[in-house]
Design an enzyme around this catalytic site. Sequence first.
Site, PDB file in Angstrom:
ATOM      1  N   TYR A 201     -38.203  -2.748  74.282  1.00  0.00           N
ATOM      2  CA  TYR A 201     -38.828  -2.135  75.452  1.00  0.00           C
ATOM      3  C   TYR A 201     -38.100  -0.869  75.883  1.00  0.00           C
ATOM      4  CZ  TYR A 201     -41.721  -6.277  76.372  1.00  0.00           C
ATOM      5  OH  TYR A 201     -42.639  -7.279  76.291  1.00  0.00           O
ATOM      6  N   SER A 232     -44.756  -3.258  67.818  1.00  0.00           N
ATOM      7  CA  SER A 232     -44.199  -3.108  69.162  1.00  0.00           C
ATOM      8  C   SER A 232     -43.950  -4.479  69.762  1.00  0.00           C
ATOM      9  CB  SER A 232     -45.180  -2.354  70.059  1.00  0.00           C
ATOM     10  OG  SER A 232     -46.296  -3.168  70.373  1.00  0.00           O
ATOM     11  N   ASP A 233     -42.997  -4.541  70.692  1.00  0.00           N
ATOM     12  CA  ASP A 233     -42.936  -5.721  71.530  1.00  0.00           C
ATOM     13  C   ASP A 233     -44.187  -5.708  72.411  1.00  0.00           C
ATOM     14  OD1 ASP A 233     -42.132  -8.018  72.825  1.00  0.00           O
ATOM     15  OD2 ASP A 233     -40.097  -7.303  73.200  1.00  0.00           O
ATOM     16  N   TRP A 234     -44.488  -6.825  73.005  1.00  0.00           N
ATOM     17  CA  TRP A 234     -45.736  -6.964  73.760  1.00  0.00           C
ATOM     18  C   TRP A 234     -45.753  -5.984  74.930  1.00  0.00           C
ATOM     19  CZ3 TRP A 234     -45.782  -9.291  69.591  1.00  0.00           C
ATOM     20  CH2 TRP A 234     -46.740 -10.214  69.188  1.00  0.00           C
ATOM     21  N   SER A 236     -45.241  -2.757  74.933  1.00  0.00           N
ATOM     22  CA  SER A 236     -44.145  -1.787  74.958  1.00  0.00           C
ATOM     23  C   SER A 236     -44.485  -0.531  74.160  1.00  0.00           C
ATOM     24  CB  SER A 236     -42.861  -2.403  74.410  1.00  0.00           C
ATOM     25  OG  SER A 236     -42.940  -2.594  73.009  1.00  0.00           O
TER      26      SER A 236
END
Length: 596
Positions: A201, A232-234, A236
């Site tokens: 993030y 990607s992270d959720w 982000s």
Amino acid sequence: MKSRHPEFTPPGPVVERRVARLLARLTLDEKILLLGGEHKATRGLPAKGIPAFRFADGPMGVHWWCDRSTAYPATVALAAGWDRKLAYGMGAAVGRDARGRGVHVLLGPGVNLYRSPLCGRNFEYMGEDPELAASLASALVRGVQDQGVAATVKHYAVNFQEYDRHQISSDVDARTLRECYLLAFERVVVEAGVGALMTAYNLVNGRHCSEHDELINGVLKGEWRFAGLVMSDWASTYSAVGAAQAGLDLEMPTPLHLNAEKLKPALAQGLITPDMIDDKVRRLLRLAVCFGWLDRDQKDASIPESDPSTMAVALEVARKGTVLLKNDGALLPLNRARVKKLVVLGSQAAQPAISGGGSGYTPPTRVCSLLEGVRALAGPELEVAFFPAARTPDYDQLASRSEFFTSSGQPGLEVSYFSNRQLSGPPAVQRVEPRLDYRWIDGGTAFPDGVNRDHFAVRWQGVLRPRQSGRHHLFLQAIDGAVRCWLDGRCVVDATGKTGGLFEVEVEGTQGQDIPLVVEYTQMRGYGWCHLLGGWFHEEEVRVDYAAALQAAHAADAVVVCAGLTKHTEGEGFDRAFALDSITEQLIADAVAAND
């Protein structure tokens, strides 16, 4: 521990030819479709022979696609065992759990180093030693991938705090970055051939990780020759062109940026190229071919949901990861000849906290509590008495029963919703609501019509009305937003401009005497898991037969106090305090004094 998928890094010619054939059959719109997820999976193209691929958290067990699973000890416990063979075994066990639920991609392991002991996700990582993390994570990844499941190393990179995680920049010099923070990622990529990588993030040296060209294209795909998928992270991903240019391949959980509406104009303007799109899709297809997902059903129906073999691995990790930090006077093990009466205190002895909160939390198939274990070992000659004494605060429960009143005496709080983040102008919606328990964006709480859910702020006003005099505790937990709070006109919490946080304030209250309360929550970014939980309680609400517990402790030959953090006090989205809660600390002090 040689991987069964050595062709993945680098991929062999047979793999690449099949990937090329699949890619050639896709239109531009279909390729772009594959660049964004669908919550817990990729989007599929069944007509083109490409199914949706399931993802699942995470580092300590498989969830999302089942109600319960084997819950493994926190990954820091694995690191405390210093055992590569055990790490491989845990990876193989988690991979087996994934196959039993039809999961293609495991979102783990996490290898971020401990720079701050307060990081809410430290329990998911492997400590402060980059060599230890690199060695154990590489073994774990091999174990996962030998089951035909792709592992995902995360969170790339220099991610060591949850507070303000969308905005904080981790500024680091090149040597420290390479020798400390990137070492585990490099080893997992180069030596273990990990299938996927998740960006963090935070920003690194002023640029968000999901659009960090130097980290993704330069180091990861360039120097390390990573052939896998970068996701990607959720929630982000912060731009379309920046992320696409930097090398992000898949936006999760949904394509807010990597979609046709934003990418086609960028293609027309030459800001991104068709080759960039092809490379991103090729990486997803390469995973599918290398791990056999196109040639078999990923779900192995022969693997039971309650699996004794993986539970045995979890138990071994717990045993080898247990560390005794201090043993004054050789107190342990307890001497059976001298200890005939044992008292166990603390609610966690009977209801254990198995993990921190957030995406790493795995609902367990079975839990053995400390109290069960002690009683099983005690035998008939040792009397074991148990008193909860002081419950570790369960903020969900406490929030659900917290009472508030409006200025006119009506139950609830006066709530004003604003379609801006400055709480300015007339509110878009005003109403009375019963409590401070909101999970807006993930659908857990209904969002009022007429409010811009991508750009909003909320103010609550009312009073606390104590039912008894004494010390009370007010708590507020914010995720993906900033919170401020005033009690009796005094500002007691001010996290202006910062995302996330867990705050607890002690306040003396007099029975029946109102305490004015104002709480403000400001959404700090667009899509996200906007969440505010708040409530208050008197100290005695979490104490159970406290005097009797201390009296029993006084008469006992030995006392065991079970205490620690929980998913409410340590977890994703907020950093923790460097202490236990004050009520638990008081229990420990009182138990020592009683048994002295």
